[in-house]
Design an enzyme around this catalytic site. Structure first.
Site, mmCIF file in Angstrom:
data_model
loop_
_atom_site.group_PDB
_atom_site.id
_atom_site.type_symbol
_atom_site.label_atom_id
_atom_site.label_comp_id
_atom_site.label_asym_id
_atom_site.label_seq_id
_atom_site.Cartn_x
_atom_site.Cartn_y
_atom_site.Cartn_z
ATOM 1 N N ASP A 252 -0.682 2.886 -7.188
ATOM 2 C CA ASP A 252 0.699 3.080 -6.765
ATOM 3 C C ASP A 252 1.108 1.884 -5.917
ATOM 4 O OD1 ASP A 252 3.181 4.407 -5.939
ATOM 5 O OD2 ASP A 252 2.220 6.258 -6.559
ATOM 6 N N HIS B 172 6.824 4.787 -1.870
ATOM 7 C CA HIS B 172 6.401 5.642 -2.994
ATOM 8 C C HIS B 172 4.915 5.999 -2.932
ATOM 9 C CE1 HIS B 172 5.631 6.440 -7.343
ATOM 10 N NE2 HIS B 172 6.885 6.844 -7.355
ATOM 11 N N SER C 137 7.082 11.468 -10.595
ATOM 12 C CA SER C 137 6.155 10.820 -9.649
ATOM 13 C C SER C 137 5.642 11.786 -8.603
ATOM 14 C CB SER C 137 6.888 9.705 -8.884
ATOM 15 O OG SER C 137 6.869 8.521 -9.592
#
Length: 818
Positions: free
Chosen positions: A164, A238, A600
């Site tokens: 990620d 994120h 996600s």
């Protein structure tokens, strides 16, 4: 975003002129087995291959010497073909695939293609991010964590790898508590990079590995060290968010703007976090970096991989969705016993929008859970307008004057700044705004991200307003409105008809002179309390953005005989950790937590729950874990009604329609039931190779190239792969498929029943079976096309056990004449 940004560079020889192509990144595979499948035969190097689902011992002398042998061969090949300095090797891939990535010109790539021993040369393509109350919603604290020894032991010693955007290591969700310290995890061999700024490493016992991969991004000129950080530091937000969803500490207060929005917890709060940063803020990532990150994660000994990334579009230069360096690397990861959860994609609600295709991956769709944040604006004429507003109320029993941004401009030249969207306090008159409610307009700037609700609240606060209203006058198709936490009373009116009610009331109540200037502000209103969520019975629902099936087997979008997505998990408005330097979401810049949506967010829910299953059943294969999650999932919402999916209506507003397996796979995850599924559908590496070998249109040489395995499969057709779902995209006449179940509980007798849409007849044999502990039994399912409707029909097989276990699998088929 395109597959790689640049078209194929072609060697042009025109009027004797050679046009030299710009250097690009290529992923090259070469002859010779990678470590995971090398069975010996090269002089002086013993076998390193593992059996299916077995962990690789990467510390052994055999493995390290064979690894350096492969790397030398890669360097030698390049050194023989090209002048030193005319190319740059970025990575050698040795564990899961045998090859390397290299930055060179298209002419050199052509030379490489023709070189002996080279199997494939593919231009790199890009991937992107597929952008918490959920533990309670999923029943973990009462139904699952106690089985693992309570939340303070849930996921103990299981390592989850995150490919990620990195991690913000100083967040309380990732703190290593001194009162209950983490011991070492001997099986994990990853390393911790040092932060070049603080000179501290990223690990603390909770985070046990942190590395970053950016060679391809740097070679492509996309990497900017000031915002992308040449370290595992999360420059986006994120990566911290997904890691906290799967494995964040339990009971972390979510505080924003002086208000607490409950306590956050990961699905497996005691699991360890291993970070493999390969995704960056502005450009996403390159497959060469992502493959290197996955290769390293498996080498280091992770148990679970959480991938909230996927291709921007199917790679143009591979014929089939299941065979490319990315999916082939994940197949080898599964062979090494690693469970992979991947986000299904955010291209919904349209069909065939998935970006996760392969049977060895758990592809996760996103659901809306039961928590909604609603608020209302009370007008002086007695109307109450509903809207979104995660904010405190204005003073109870008091109304305030409302002033529109356009009516309180300091000077008319300010109109060039689109003042109605309240992004710039300096263009508005503080004297007129102070103590009042500021009315703002939701412009297109909010859709593209150059304006934010956070900024509206900062503007209102700077001008001394008691609160703000942001009103939407026209909706672009596909706009989704999420509640944003703000520190002062504020509300977003998303329904255009309600906005018209507000404008009508304001205009009627606001007298103006002949030039249109306001003589006095007479409209009044108050904003309600939006801080308390409302819990809905209609949850879960499939989120509008969640990618839909059917799955495709190639890039002419031919349907595959394999159901995707596999499973549904919460992915809408998830509270979790955020990186204060993350700018991915303009409304959460500088915050420690964010409330965001995307598949996600759904994938790490499954990764964390898989860690709980792995903790309870350490011997289970990745396929067994996936099967347990799928066969115990639910197709009903909280009120006991069939699941619904968000969809567009003809007017492009949102509506709910009955959901199908193309929306949710086998159903919504039910962690408590998954811990004790009764039966599992197991499969391993050879089965997946068999699936590839029987899929129409795949060249057996391609399969050999990627898997180093010959095609000698006995499964006959792809629909016979032992998955916990059955899909036949082209059903002509009658077709029989077989499945094998294995009993992972005590002796039990199962009765098998099936139901299907009337256009397809379904029959199962036998109708009942008794299995001892550990025993496996085959059963067959016969489907017959009764009428050809030109559309898919759905059904399911249910196996009810005498000890209370219940196993269901979806059946999908489309009848054809021939």
């Amino acid at each position: 975003m395109k597959a790689s940004g640049l078209g194929w560079a072609v060697l042009l020889v025109l009027l004797g002129l050679v046009v030299k192509g710009k250097a690009e990144i290529y992923i090259v595979t070469v002859e010779g087995e990678p470590i995971i499948s090398y069975k010996g035969g090269e002089n002086g190097f013993e076998a390193t291959a593992v059996e299916s689902d077995e962990k690789l011992d990467t510390t052994s002398e055999l493995v390290t010497s064979y690894a350096s042998h492969l790397e030398k061969k890669h360097d030698m090949l390049l050194g023989m073909l090209f002048e030193h300095g005319s190319y740059k090797k970025l990575y050698s891939y040795k564990h899961l695939i045998n090859g390397f990535s290299v930055h060179l010109s298209p002419q050199q790539a052509e030379t490489l293609k023709r070189a002996p021993g080279v199997k494939s040369v593919e231009r790199d393509w890009k991937v992107r991010k597929l952008t918490t109350h959920t533990p309670q919603f999923l029943g973990l604290p009462t139904g699952v964590w106690p089985a693992g020894g309570g939340f303070d032991r849930a996921g103990e010693d299981i390592v989850i790898g995150f490919v990620d955007s990195g991690i913000y290591p100083h967040h309380p969700s990732f703190a290593a508590h001194h009162d209950d310290p983490y011991g070492p995890v001997p099986k994990y061999r990853g390393k911790c990079e040092i932060d070049p700024d603080t000179k501290r490493d990223f690990c603390n016992g909770k985070i046990i590995g942190a590395q970053y991969f950016a060679e391809a991004a740097k070679a492509a000129g996309a990497f900017n060290p000031t915002i992308d950080f040449a370290s595992p530091m999360d420059g986006d937000g994120h990566g911290s968010h997904t890691a906290a969803i799967a494995a964040g500490n339990n009971g972390i207060p979510v505080r924003l703007h002086g208000h607490e929005f409950g306590k956050a917890s990961g699905m497996a709060p005691r699991a360890r976090i291993a970070v493999y940063k390969a995704i960056y803020r502005l450009f996403g990532g390159f497959v060469a970096d992502v493959v290197a990150a996955i290769d390293q994660a498996v080498h280091d000994g992770v148990d679970i991989l959480s991938l909230s990334v996927g291709p921007n579009s199917p790679p143009t230069n591979t014929k089939t969705t299941f065979l490319n360096p990315f999916d082939a690397t994940l197949l080898a990861a599964v062979k090494a016993g690693v469970f992979v959860a991947q986000a299904a994609g955010n291209g919904g609600p349209f069909p065939k929008t998935l970006v996760s295709y392969s049977p060895w991956i758990a592809s996760v769709a996103a659901a809306i859970d039961d928590r909604r944040y609603k608020n209302h604006l009370n007008l002086g004429n007695g109307k109450a307008l509903a809207g979104l507003g995660l904010s405190p109320s204005t003073h109870p029993n008091q109304t305030y004057t409302m002033v529109a941004a356009n009516d309180v401009l300091l000077d008319s030249s300010a109109t060039k700044f689109s003042p109605s969207d309240c992004q710039r306090p300096e263009v508005l008159n503080k004297k007129l705004v102070e103590g009042n409610i500021l009315l703002c307009g939701y412009s297109f700037n909010f859709v593209v991200g150059t304006a934010s609700i956070k900024k509206v609240s900062e503007t209102a606060k700077a001008l001394g307003a008691v609160g703000f209203v942001l009103a939407v006058e026209n909706v672009s198709p596909g706009t989704k409105f999420d509640p944003v936490p703000v520190g002062i009373p504020g509300i977003l009116i998303t329904d255009v008809s309600k906005t018209m009610d507000l404008i009508d009331y304001y205009n009627v109540s606001t007298p103006r002179d002949w030039t249109g200037r306001v003589k006095s502000f007479k409209a009044i209103g108050s904003i309600g309390d939006g801080l308390m969520p409302i819990l809905h019975k209609s949850a879960p629902e499939v989120a509008l953005f969640s990618a839909r099936g059917p799955n495709i087997r190639d890039f002419s979008f031919q349907d595959a005989d394999l159901l995707k997505p596999d499973i549904l998990a919460p992915g809408s408005l998830i509270w979790a950790a955020w990186s204060p330097n993350g700018t991915d979401e303009p409304n959460f810049v500088g915050e420690g937590f964010a409330l965001i949506s995307g598949t996600s967010m759904a994938a790490p829910h499954i990764a964390g729950i898989a860690a709980l299953l792995k903790q309870k059943h350490p011997q289970w294969s990745p396929a067994a874990i996936k099967s347990a999650l799928m066969t115990t999932s639910t197709k009903l919402d909280r009120a006991g009604r069939p699941l619904q999916a968000q969809q567009y209506s003809e007017t492009e507003a949102m509506k709910l329609v009955p959901a199908t397996p193309f929306d949710y796979g086998s159903g919504h995850v039910n962690p408590r039931a998954a811990l004790d599924p009764g039966l599992i559908f197991d499969a391993g590496y050879e089965d997946y190779v068999g699936f590839l070998c029987t899929t129409p249109g795949i060249d057996i040489h391609e399969i050999k190239k990627y898997t180093n395995s010959p095609c000698n499969s006995t499964i006959g057709r792809p629909s016979n792969l032992n998955t916990p779902s059955i899909t036949i995209s082209h059903l002509v006449g009658t077709q029989t498929v077989t499945r094998t179940v294995t009993n992972v509980a005590e002796e039990e007798t199962y009765v098998i029943t099936a139901r299907m849409h009337p256009s397809v007849a379904i029959e199962t044999r036998p109708s009942a079976m008794t299995l001892r502990p550990g025993a496996s039994r085959k059963f067959s399912v016969t489907l017959t096309a009764r009428s050809v409707t030109g559309s898919y029909c759905f059904g399911e097989i249910t196996m009810k056990g005498s000890r209370g276990h219940k196993v269901t699998i979806p059946v999908v088929a489309m009848g054809h004449w021939r």
